[in-house]
Design a protein around this motif. Structure first.
Motif, PDB file in Angstrom:
ATOM      1  N   ALA A  31       0.853  -1.188   0.000  1.00  0.00           N
ATOM      2  CA  ALA A  31       0.000   0.000   0.000  1.00  0.00           C
ATOM      3  C   ALA A  31       0.886   1.233   0.000  1.00  0.00           C
ATOM      4  O   ALA A  31       1.885   1.309   0.720  1.00  0.00           O
ATOM      5  CB  ALA A  31      -0.906  -0.004   1.226  1.00  0.00           C
ATOM      6  N   GLY A  32       0.538   2.209  -0.819  1.00  0.00           N
ATOM      7  CA  GLY A  32       1.360   3.404  -0.976  1.00  0.00           C
ATOM      8  C   GLY A  32       1.546   4.185   0.310  1.00  0.00           C
ATOM      9  O   GLY A  32       0.568   4.463   1.022  1.00  0.00           O
ATOM     10  N   LYS A  51       5.743   0.384   0.180  1.00  0.00           N
ATOM     11  CA  LYS A  51       5.789   1.106  -1.090  1.00  0.00           C
ATOM     12  C   LYS A  51       5.916   2.585  -0.748  1.00  0.00           C
ATOM     13  O   LYS A  51       4.936   3.323  -0.753  1.00  0.00           O
ATOM     14  CB  LYS A  51       4.529   0.826  -1.910  1.00  0.00           C
ATOM     15  CG  LYS A  51       4.532   1.413  -3.316  1.00  0.00           C
ATOM     16  CD  LYS A  51       3.234   1.061  -4.039  1.00  0.00           C
ATOM     17  CE  LYS A  51       3.177   1.671  -5.427  1.00  0.00           C
ATOM     18  NZ  LYS A  51       1.888   1.369  -6.105  1.00  0.00           N
ATOM     19  N   PRO A  52       7.150   3.020  -0.436  1.00  0.00           N
ATOM     20  CA  PRO A  52       7.337   4.414  -0.014  1.00  0.00           C
ATOM     21  C   PRO A  52       6.931   5.385  -1.119  1.00  0.00           C
ATOM     22  O   PRO A  52       7.324   5.229  -2.272  1.00  0.00           O
ATOM     23  CB  PRO A  52       8.842   4.494   0.267  1.00  0.00           C
ATOM     24  CG  PRO A  52       9.284   3.078   0.433  1.00  0.00           C
ATOM     25  CD  PRO A  52       8.400   2.273  -0.446  1.00  0.00           C
ATOM     26  N   ALA A  53       6.150   6.391  -0.744  1.00  0.00           N
ATOM     27  CA  ALA A  53       5.644   7.331  -1.744  1.00  0.00           C
ATOM     28  C   ALA A  53       6.266   8.716  -1.609  1.00  0.00           C
ATOM     29  O   ALA A  53       6.372   9.447  -2.578  1.00  0.00           O
ATOM     30  CB  ALA A  53       4.125   7.441  -1.642  1.00  0.00           C
ATOM     31  N   GLY A  54       6.661   9.074  -0.406  1.00  0.00           N
ATOM     32  CA  GLY A  54       7.234  10.400  -0.162  1.00  0.00           C
ATOM     33  C   GLY A  54       8.402  10.297   0.781  1.00  0.00           C
ATOM     34  O   GLY A  54       9.477   9.828   0.411  1.00  0.00           O
ATOM     35  N   GLU A  55       8.191  10.703   2.028  1.00  0.00           N
ATOM     36  CA  GLU A  55       9.241  10.610   3.030  1.00  0.00           C
ATOM     37  C   GLU A  55       9.566   9.150   3.346  1.00  0.00           C
ATOM     38  O   GLU A  55       8.738   8.253   3.161  1.00  0.00           O
ATOM     39  CB  GLU A  55       8.821  11.333   4.305  1.00  0.00           C
ATOM     40  CG  GLU A  55       8.660  12.847   4.144  1.00  0.00           C
ATOM     41  CD  GLU A  55       8.323  13.522   5.460  1.00  0.00           C
ATOM     42  OE1 GLU A  55       8.215  12.805   6.478  1.00  0.00           O
ATOM     43  OE2 GLU A  55       8.175  14.757   5.467  1.00  0.00           O
ATOM     44  N   ALA A 118       9.794   9.173  -6.530  1.00  0.00           N
ATOM     45  CA  ALA A 118       8.367   9.033  -6.230  1.00  0.00           C
ATOM     46  C   ALA A 118       7.575   8.618  -7.455  1.00  0.00           C
ATOM     47  O   ALA A 118       6.490   8.021  -7.330  1.00  0.00           O
ATOM     48  CB  ALA A 118       7.834  10.349  -5.678  1.00  0.00           C
ATOM     49  N   ASN A 119       8.098   8.903  -8.649  1.00  0.00           N
ATOM     50  CA  ASN A 119       7.411   8.518  -9.885  1.00  0.00           C
ATOM     51  C   ASN A 119       7.545   7.028 -10.190  1.00  0.00           C
ATOM     52  O   ASN A 119       6.722   6.470 -10.919  1.00  0.00           O
ATOM     53  CB  ASN A 119       7.956   9.338 -11.060  1.00  0.00           C
ATOM     54  CG  ASN A 119       7.662  10.820 -10.919  1.00  0.00           C
ATOM     55  OD1 ASN A 119       6.613  11.201 -10.396  1.00  0.00           O
ATOM     56  ND2 ASN A 119       8.585  11.659 -11.368  1.00  0.00           N
ATOM     57  N   GLU A 120       8.583   6.400  -9.658  1.00  0.00           N
ATOM     58  CA  GLU A 120       8.792   4.965  -9.824  1.00  0.00           C
ATOM     59  C   GLU A 120       9.056   4.365  -8.448  1.00  0.00           C
ATOM     60  O   GLU A 120      10.193   4.027  -8.103  1.00  0.00           O
ATOM     61  CB  GLU A 120       9.953   4.684 -10.775  1.00  0.00           C
ATOM     62  CG  GLU A 120       9.724   5.189 -12.196  1.00  0.00           C
ATOM     63  CD  GLU A 120      10.883   4.872 -13.115  1.00  0.00           C
ATOM     64  OE1 GLU A 120      11.727   4.026 -12.750  1.00  0.00           O
ATOM     65  OE2 GLU A 120      10.957   5.471 -14.196  1.00  0.00           O
ATOM     66  N   PRO A 121       8.019   4.236  -7.634  1.00  0.00           N
ATOM     67  CA  PRO A 121       8.224   3.818  -6.245  1.00  0.00           C
ATOM     68  C   PRO A 121       8.768   2.399  -6.115  1.00  0.00           C
ATOM     69  O   PRO A 121       8.475   1.519  -6.930  1.00  0.00           O
ATOM     70  CB  PRO A 121       6.816   3.935  -5.635  1.00  0.00           C
ATOM     71  CG  PRO A 121       5.890   3.856  -6.794  1.00  0.00           C
ATOM     72  CD  PRO A 121       6.603   4.475  -7.947  1.00  0.00           C
ATOM     73  N   ALA A 122       9.571   2.220  -5.095  1.00  0.00           N
ATOM     74  CA  ALA A 122      10.074   0.892  -4.761  1.00  0.00           C
ATOM     75  C   ALA A 122       8.940   0.048  -4.186  1.00  0.00           C
ATOM     76  O   ALA A 122       7.937   0.571  -3.685  1.00  0.00           O
ATOM     77  CB  ALA A 122      11.199   1.019  -3.747  1.00  0.00           C
ATOM     78  N   LYS A 123       9.105  -1.245  -4.275  1.00  0.00           N
ATOM     79  CA  LYS A 123       8.253  -2.203  -3.569  1.00  0.00           C
ATOM     80  C   LYS A 123       9.202  -3.103  -2.796  1.00  0.00           C
ATOM     81  O   LYS A 123       9.861  -3.978  -3.366  1.00  0.00           O
ATOM     82  CB  LYS A 123       7.390  -3.003  -4.537  1.00  0.00           C
ATOM     83  CG  LYS A 123       6.325  -2.177  -5.240  1.00  0.00           C
ATOM     84  CD  LYS A 123       5.499  -3.038  -6.186  1.00  0.00           C
ATOM     85  CE  LYS A 123       4.441  -2.194  -6.897  1.00  0.00           C
ATOM     86  NZ  LYS A 123       3.649  -3.016  -7.860  1.00  0.00           N
ATOM     87  N   ILE A 124       9.284  -2.849  -1.503  1.00  0.00           N
ATOM     88  CA  ILE A 124      10.270  -3.516  -0.658  1.00  0.00           C
ATOM     89  C   ILE A 124       9.572  -4.599   0.155  1.00  0.00           C
ATOM     90  O   ILE A 124       8.721  -4.315   1.001  1.00  0.00           O
ATOM     91  CB  ILE A 124      10.949  -2.506   0.279  1.00  0.00           C
ATOM     92  CG1 ILE A 124      11.585  -1.360  -0.534  1.00  0.00           C
ATOM     93  CG2 ILE A 124      12.006  -3.192   1.130  1.00  0.00           C
ATOM     94  CD1 ILE A 124      11.996  -0.174   0.310  1.00  0.00           C
TER      95      ILE A 124
END
Length: 276
Positions: A31-32, A51-55, A118-124
């Motif tokens: 989840a973002g 799914k880091p979106a910002g900070e 932020a345009n290509e967020p990681a999925k960790i």
């Protein structure tokens, strides 16, 4: 953090579909803008995704662990399946590209998860097991893993298996982790099936299209059941259960184990005539 309790195999055979999914399937991990975690009493593994979106997101112990910080008595393995990730461990940053892994040993206090863009967020994705001593933090790419080429297209199971955290690779206390990629035209994993009653296992299925599914087989060999699993969903597999599956297309999965033994040689093979 959600909690999943252990299940006895005698009770398991009476579960309907909804109850199977409630106990063993993790439906949303990415989840973002937040970290999602499940604590399973199967060898006390924590399974999570971010799914880091910002900070940057701080990985905290929360009330569930009853510790001052997340890795006070634990170790953890991260693997990235999205855009480039940045994981900061006590002030030191590690960049993880696609399928890169970071192992962090017991005692690290401050863990922060971020996306490089932020345009290509990681999925960790991560799995954490109990630990008894501190092992060095280490980043490793999938190219540095111990790689095995297994199966054949004729048996629908041609695949590449990357062993990453294990006794011959990145050292840990008990956590073992790797990734398996199925070739186009292949759909079966871990068949013929096996058991390892000394270790539980968790699967994260990914690289599935929106309409594709994996039929994950589990249960005692003589009393099998299945879960229908979509992209980026995870399965908790108890030590007494087989763990195998077939997809409607090829796919990939991350496997992680925790328990007593620290070897790939303690498997008990299940012959096809035993499965029911």
């Amino acid at each position: 953090m959600k909690i999943r309790h252990s299940v006895h195999p005698s009770d398991f055979k009476h579960y309907d579909t909804d109850r199977l999914r409630q106990h063993f399937l993790i439906e949303e991990l990415f989840a973002g803008g937040r970290i999602t975690m499940v604590y399973t009493h199967e060898d006390r593994m924590v399974i999570g995704g971010a799914k880091p979106a910002g900070e940057a997101l701080l990985l905290e112990a929360a009330d569930t662990l009853k510790t001052d910080y997340f890795l006070e008595r634990r170790e953890i393995g991260f693997i990235n399946i999205g855009g480039d990730a940045v994981i900061t461990v006590d002030g030191e940053s590690y960049e993880l590209g696609l399928l890169d892994t970071l192992y962090v040993g017991m005692g690290a206090r401050d863990l922060r998860l971020a996306s490089r863009s932020a345009n290509e967020p990681a999925k960790i994705y991560f799995c954490s097991a109990l630990a008894h001593t501190a092992k060095p933090t280490r980043k490793v790419s999938v190219q540095e893993a111990n790689t095995l080429h297994l199966g054949a297209l004729e048996t629908s199971n041609e695949r590449t298996l990357h062993q990453i955290i294990h006794e011959g690779g990145v050292q840990s206390c008990q956590l073992m982790l790797g990734v398996t990629l199925l070739k186009p035209g292949s759909v079966w994993n871990t068949m013929p099936a096996h058991l390892h009653d000394r270790r539980m296992e968790a699967y994260l299925y990914f690289n599935l299209g929106p309409d594709a599914r994996v039929f994950h087989l589990m249960g005692s060999p003589e009393e099998t059941r299945h879960l229908v699993v979509a992209n980026e969903q995870a399965v908790i597999s108890p030590a007494w259960s087989i763990h195998s599956g077939a997809g409607t297309s090829n796919y990939a999965f991350i496997w992680a184990m925790a328990g007593e033994n620290y070897t790939f040689k303690d498997m008990d093979l299940v012959t096809m005539d035993t499965l029911k």
